[in-house]
Design an enzyme around this catalytic site. Structure first.
Site, PDB file in Angstrom:
ATOM      1  N   VAL A  25     -43.111  98.966  52.610  1.00 59.62           N
ATOM      2  CA  VAL A  25     -42.944  99.966  51.554  1.00 59.62           C
ATOM      3  C   VAL A  25     -43.444 101.327  52.033  1.00 59.62           C
ATOM      4  O   VAL A  25     -42.786 102.363  51.837  1.00 59.62           O
ATOM      5  CB  VAL A  25     -43.677  99.541  50.265  1.00 59.62           C
ATOM      6  CG1 VAL A  25     -43.576 100.633  49.210  1.00 59.62           C
ATOM      7  CG2 VAL A  25     -43.098  98.242  49.721  1.00 59.62           C
ATOM      8  N   CYS A  26     -44.591 101.332  52.690  1.00 48.10           N
ATOM      9  CA  CYS A  26     -45.175 102.584  53.178  1.00 48.10           C
ATOM     10  C   CYS A  26     -44.279 103.254  54.220  1.00 48.10           C
ATOM     11  O   CYS A  26     -44.160 104.487  54.255  1.00 48.10           O
ATOM     12  CB  CYS A  26     -46.547 102.321  53.776  1.00 48.10           C
ATOM     13  SG  CYS A  26     -47.716 101.572  52.632  1.00 48.10           S
ATOM     14  N   THR A  27     -43.648 102.445  55.052  1.00 54.01           N
ATOM     15  CA  THR A  27     -42.758 103.001  56.072  1.00 54.01           C
ATOM     16  C   THR A  27     -41.617 103.763  55.426  1.00 54.01           C
ATOM     17  O   THR A  27     -41.265 104.870  55.852  1.00 54.01           O
ATOM     18  CB  THR A  27     -42.223 101.872  56.968  1.00 54.01           C
ATOM     19  OG1 THR A  27     -43.323 101.234  57.637  1.00 54.01           O
ATOM     20  CG2 THR A  27     -41.250 102.410  58.013  1.00 54.01           C
TER      21      THR A  27
END
Length: 212
Positions: A44-46
């Site tokens: 998700v962070c990517t």
């Protein structure tokens, strides 16, 4: 203690993917989007950091700097940035704070024990050039943020800072805006809002966006 809207954004000095940063000095006279992510090399962070990188022209147009944070090391951030750039087809042109000692996470209340005892939730702060906190949003670990909403709120904040107006629900740049209830003198209203207004109710007065 939790930060509240209108508080001064705490200053700090911390390592980052581009070297040590003193926050207020780095921010200068820009608006800032400071946002945390739980960990490097996570899916998700990517996607979130890729989206932020692609929004650089929109941030630049609004005099906004972006800066991310996690509790991983600066070296980890540098290695992860390579993955972000390759998989999201962009260039990460903003720093990622290395908050291994959780100093910044503590200052900004980014660790919510009900979600995790060790990593930051998806906190996001919009900070104005006077270093005042203007927006706080916290997303759960499993939900990616809506960066269109971040841009929308920046537009609303910058508009309402410059003009005596408020923005209705779901407002977008170019939509009608609201005349505040504090204005009651009709002569002053005509002077401030030369495009006129419509009133569905005496307390609900809509006028065209003044800078369009």
């Amino acid at each position: 203690m939790s930060l509240r809207l209108g508080d001064e954004a705490p200053d700090f000095e911390q390592d980052s993917s581009i070297g040590p940063i003193r926050f207020h000095e780095w921010a200068g006279d820009s608006w800032v989007v400071l946002f945390s992510h739980p960990a490097d090399f996570t899916p998700v962070c990517t996607t979130e950091l890729g989206l932020t990188a692609k929004l650089k022209p929109e941030f630049d147009r609004r005099n906004v700097k972006a800066i991310a944070l996690s509790v991983d090391s600066a070296e980890s951030h540098k290695n992860w940035i390579k993955d972000i750039e390759e998989t999201q087809h962009t260039v990460v042109g903003f720093p990622i704070i290395a908050d291994a000692d959780r100093k910044v996470a503590t200052l900004y209340d980014m660790i919510h024990p009900g979600q995790s005892q060790t990593v930051t939730v998806r906190s996001l702060f919009i900070i104005d050039p006077a270093k005042k906190v203007r927006l706080i949003i916290a997303y759960p670990l499993s939900t990616g943020r809506n960066f269109d909403e971040v841009l929308r709120v920046i537009d609303a904040l910058q508009l309402t800072d410059g003009y005596t107006v408020a923005t209705p629900g779901n407002w977008r740049d170019g939509d009608d805006v609201i005349i505040p209830l504090s204005l009651t003198d009709e002569a002053i209203i005509r002077q401030k809002y030369p495009k006129g207004y419509t009133a569905a109710r005496p307390y609900l007065r809509l006028t065209p966006q003044p800078n369009k």
